[in-house]
Design an enzyme around this catalytic site. Sequence first.
Site, short mmCIF file in Angstrom:
data_model
loop_
_atom_site.label_atom_id
_atom_site.label_comp_id
_atom_site.label_asym_id
_atom_site.label_seq_id
_atom_site.Cartn_x
_atom_site.Cartn_y
_atom_site.Cartn_z
N SER A 111 -0.84 17.71 -2.76
CA SER A 111 -2.19 18.27 -2.85
C SER A 111 -2.95 18.11 -1.52
CB SER A 111 -2.98 17.65 -4.01
OG SER A 111 -3.30 16.30 -3.75
N ASN A 112 -2.71 17.03 -0.79
CA ASN A 112 -3.35 16.90 0.53
C ASN A 112 -2.80 17.96 1.48
OD1 ASN A 112 -5.34 14.61 0.90
ND2 ASN A 112 -3.73 13.61 -0.30
N MET A 120 6.11 8.90 1.05
CA MET A 120 6.21 7.53 0.54
C MET A 120 7.43 6.80 1.12
SD MET A 120 3.43 7.63 -1.00
CE MET A 120 3.16 6.29 -2.14
N HIS A 166 -4.45 7.09 3.38
CA HIS A 166 -4.17 5.96 2.49
C HIS A 166 -5.29 5.87 1.47
CE1 HIS A 166 -2.47 2.16 1.25
NE2 HIS A 166 -3.69 1.67 1.24
C1 GAR Z 1 -2.52 10.42 -2.05
O1 GAR Z 1 -3.43 9.78 -2.89
C2 GAR Z 1 -2.30 9.61 -0.79
O2 GAR Z 1 -3.46 8.96 -0.35
C3 GAR Z 1 -1.26 8.62 -1.26
O3 GAR Z 1 -0.39 9.37 -2.07
C4 GAR Z 1 -1.11 10.44 -2.67
C5 GAR Z 1 -0.37 11.73 -2.38
O4 GAR Z 1 -0.93 12.80 -3.10
N1 GAR Z 1 -0.59 8.02 -0.16
C6 GAR Z 1 -0.16 6.76 -0.14
O5 GAR Z 1 -0.28 6.01 -1.09
C7 GAR Z 1 0.49 6.32 1.15
N2 GAR Z 1 0.63 4.92 1.18
P1 GAR Z 1 -0.53 14.30 -2.72
O6 GAR Z 1 1.00 14.37 -2.65
O7 GAR Z 1 -1.05 15.11 -3.88
O8 GAR Z 1 -1.17 14.65 -1.42
#
Ligand code: GAR
Length: 192
Positions: free
Chosen positions: A13-14, A94, A113
């Site tokens: 989503s990011n 991750m 983060h």
């Molecule tokens: C997000 O909340 C990001 O901050 C976190 O994983 C999620 C990914 O969401 N990242 C971490 O925890 C890194 N240590 P997304 O795949 O929907 O962007």
Amino acid sequence: MKNIVILISGGGSNMAAIVRAAQQQDWAQRLGVRVAAVISNKADAKGLELARAQCIATEVLDHKQFASREAFDTALAALIDQYDPALVVLAGFMRILSPGFVAHYEGRLTNIHPSLLPAFTGLHTHQRAIDAGCKFAGATVHLVTAELDVGPILDQAVVPVLPQDTADTLAARVLSQEHLIYPRAIANLLSK
Ligand code: GAR
């Protein structure tokens, strides 16, 4: 044109928010920047479909096919470098990255983060914030350095922790802010 390469492991989503901002804010025209590729270490990462739908190149490099972290990171860097990136964006990627990989992209590797760093590095940030009795939580965009979740802070967002919050409800509130600050931090960084 400067290239951005985005690394994901899951929902993306990011990544989608960054791609949307690049389109809506016309980064190509304004900043000379485009999202050139999205790379995942998981073939089933939902974000890959989103990227393909936007006609962005996608690549999968499965870390399980490699004997060591270093071997995976070397192959990953070779794949990324095919796109000659001005910026490599970790967006829910991750994997802990080896010092050699981080050094190779020094100053052009960002991460988001889900906590107000320097509080709550590592995993389970939302539950830990609730357990600690925090009244506020948030997210941080930072440059990546060899140490996990440490590195110069580029942008942050703050949200309240509500009395009835679970890790999931807090994560959703934080994530909606992540979608605002990550594109903003990237645009700021690349317009310097
Ligand atoms: C997000 O909340 C990001 O901050 C976190 O994983 C999620 C990914 O969401 N990242 C971490 O925890 C890194 N240590 P997304 O795949 O929907 O962007």
